[in-house]
Design a protein around this motif. Structure first.
Motif, mmCIF file in Angstrom:
data_model
loop_
_atom_site.group_PDB
_atom_site.id
_atom_site.type_symbol
_atom_site.label_atom_id
_atom_site.label_comp_id
_atom_site.label_asym_id
_atom_site.label_seq_id
_atom_site.Cartn_x
_atom_site.Cartn_y
_atom_site.Cartn_z
ATOM 1 N N VAL A 37 0.879 -1.165 0.000
ATOM 2 C CA VAL A 37 0.000 0.000 0.000
ATOM 3 C C VAL A 37 0.917 1.216 0.000
ATOM 4 C CG1 VAL A 37 -1.788 1.257 1.235
ATOM 5 C CG2 VAL A 37 -1.782 -1.232 1.242
ATOM 6 N N HIS A 38 0.653 2.082 -0.927
ATOM 7 C CA HIS A 38 1.519 3.249 -1.073
ATOM 8 C C HIS A 38 1.158 4.293 -0.026
ATOM 9 C CE1 HIS A 38 2.970 6.700 -3.874
ATOM 10 N NE2 HIS A 38 3.712 6.566 -2.819
ATOM 11 N N ASP A 39 1.997 4.400 0.978
ATOM 12 C CA ASP A 39 1.738 5.489 1.924
ATOM 13 C C ASP A 39 2.634 6.668 1.551
ATOM 14 O OD1 ASP A 39 4.238 5.320 3.121
ATOM 15 O OD2 ASP A 39 3.550 4.060 4.759
ATOM 16 N N TRP A 44 10.536 9.566 0.071
ATOM 17 C CA TRP A 44 10.656 9.138 -1.323
ATOM 18 C C TRP A 44 9.387 8.465 -1.801
ATOM 19 C CZ3 TRP A 44 13.800 10.232 -5.152
ATOM 20 C CH2 TRP A 44 13.899 9.380 -6.251
ATOM 21 N N CYS A 45 8.910 8.831 -2.968
ATOM 22 C CA CYS A 45 7.771 8.148 -3.559
ATOM 23 C C CYS A 45 8.303 6.988 -4.391
ATOM 24 C CB CYS A 45 6.971 9.119 -4.427
ATOM 25 S SG CYS A 45 5.648 8.271 -5.315
ATOM 26 N N GLU A 46 8.209 5.814 -3.812
ATOM 27 C CA GLU A 46 8.764 4.636 -4.488
ATOM 28 C C GLU A 46 8.027 4.328 -5.773
ATOM 29 O OE1 GLU A 46 9.336 1.037 -2.367
ATOM 30 O OE2 GLU A 46 10.204 2.049 -0.638
ATOM 31 N N GLU A 47 6.776 4.700 -5.771
ATOM 32 C CA GLU A 47 5.940 4.394 -6.924
ATOM 33 C C GLU A 47 6.372 5.203 -8.149
ATOM 34 O OE1 GLU A 47 1.854 4.581 -5.790
ATOM 35 O OE2 GLU A 47 1.195 4.338 -7.858
ATOM 36 N N HIS A 48 6.758 6.444 -7.908
ATOM 37 C CA HIS A 48 7.050 7.315 -9.046
ATOM 38 C C HIS A 48 8.512 7.723 -9.153
ATOM 39 C CE1 HIS A 48 2.643 8.060 -8.208
ATOM 40 N NE2 HIS A 48 2.681 7.415 -9.352
ATOM 41 N N GLY A 49 9.299 7.365 -8.139
ATOM 42 C CA GLY A 49 10.719 7.672 -8.212
ATOM 43 C C GLY A 49 11.018 9.151 -8.072
ATOM 44 N N PRO A 51 10.804 12.474 -4.949
ATOM 45 C CA PRO A 51 10.469 12.782 -3.544
ATOM 46 C C PRO A 51 8.989 13.136 -3.415
ATOM 47 C CG PRO A 51 12.520 13.873 -4.169
ATOM 48 C CD PRO A 51 11.937 13.286 -5.436
ATOM 49 N N GLU A 52 8.377 12.613 -2.371
ATOM 50 C CA GLU A 52 6.925 12.787 -2.192
ATOM 51 C C GLU A 52 6.489 14.249 -2.280
ATOM 52 O OE1 GLU A 52 4.419 10.833 -2.033
ATOM 53 O OE2 GLU A 52 5.107 8.891 -1.332
ATOM 54 N N HIS A 53 7.268 15.127 -1.650
ATOM 55 C CA HIS A 53 6.838 16.531 -1.596
ATOM 56 C C HIS A 53 6.944 17.217 -2.961
ATOM 57 C CE1 HIS A 53 11.184 16.752 -1.068
ATOM 58 N NE2 HIS A 53 11.148 18.020 -1.403
ATOM 59 N N LEU A 54 7.548 16.510 -3.915
ATOM 60 C CA LEU A 54 7.656 17.061 -5.267
ATOM 61 C C LEU A 54 6.839 16.257 -6.269
ATOM 62 C CD1 LEU A 54 11.530 17.568 -5.434
ATOM 63 C CD2 LEU A 54 9.828 19.343 -5.037
ATOM 64 N N CYS A 55 6.189 15.203 -5.765
ATOM 65 C CA CYS A 55 5.559 14.260 -6.696
ATOM 66 C C CYS A 55 4.195 14.774 -7.168
ATOM 67 C CB CYS A 55 5.418 12.887 -6.041
ATOM 68 S SG CYS A 55 4.752 11.679 -7.191
ATOM 69 N N SER A 56 4.145 15.133 -8.415
ATOM 70 C CA SER A 56 2.909 15.695 -8.982
ATOM 71 C C SER A 56 1.827 14.636 -9.147
ATOM 72 C CB SER A 56 3.203 16.334 -10.334
ATOM 73 O OG SER A 56 3.645 15.344 -11.247
ATOM 74 N N MET A 57 2.228 13.373 -9.053
ATOM 75 C CA MET A 57 1.242 12.309 -9.223
ATOM 76 C C MET A 57 0.586 11.951 -7.897
ATOM 77 S SD MET A 57 3.508 10.146 -11.881
ATOM 78 C CE MET A 57 4.994 11.068 -11.484
ATOM 79 N N CYS A 58 1.241 12.310 -6.795
ATOM 80 C CA CYS A 58 0.699 11.990 -5.483
ATOM 81 C C CYS A 58 0.129 13.217 -4.789
ATOM 82 C CB CYS A 58 1.780 11.368 -4.599
ATOM 83 S SG CYS A 58 2.273 9.742 -5.173
ATOM 84 N N SER A 59 0.709 14.368 -5.062
ATOM 85 C CA SER A 59 0.292 15.576 -4.369
ATOM 86 C C SER A 59 -0.518 16.475 -5.289
ATOM 87 C CB SER A 59 1.528 16.322 -3.851
ATOM 88 O OG SER A 59 1.167 17.635 -3.468
HETATM 89 ZN ZN LIG Z 1 4.197 9.591 -6.321
#
Ligand SMILES: [Zn+2]
Ligand SMILES: [Zn+2]
Length: 112
Positions: A37-39, A44-49, A51-59
């Motif tokens: 489960v992607h928390d 680091w966003c492992e799913e998208h490679g 950093p989470e705080h920069l990940c446009s797909m998660c944030s």
């Molecule tokens: Zn992501």
């Protein structure tokens, strides 16, 4: 009468064959590792490679900011600077951020 018998006589064979074929054809499902489960609590966003705080797909926030700047890949629905499909070089850029922080290679990204 004589002509009918062979058909009936063959029925159990046919049924047995079908049962066998059905059973024999169900190949073992390849063992896929249980999806983590992607928390989003990590850095680091492992799913998208990325950093989470920069990940446009998660944030949503990052996504909105990127769109505002015109940094957006409409085709792949992510920041263009994070679209490794359109910009493969960016993958190395973010991987370098990971290396800087952890001193090792980032986990491989699941290609979709
Ligand atoms: Zn992501
Ligand atoms: Zn793209």
């Amino acid at each position: 009468m004589k002509g009918k018998y062979p058909v009936i006589a063959h029925m159990p064979v046919v049924i047995a064959f079908l049962a066998f074929a059905a059973g024999g054809c169900s190949k073992e499902e390849p063992q896929t590792p249980a999806k983590k489960v992607h928390d989003h609590s990590g850095w680091w966003c492992e799913e998208h490679g990325i950093p989470e705080h920069l990940c446009s797909m998660c944030s949503e926030k990052v996504a909105a900011e990127c769109k505002k700047k015109g940094d957006w890949c409409k085709k792949h629905d992510r920041a263009l600077s994070q679209c490794f499909i359109c910009n493969p070089k960016r993958k190395a850029y973010y991987a370098e951020m990971y290396r800087q922080r952890y001193g090792k290679e980032p986990p491989p990204i699941e290609e979709k």
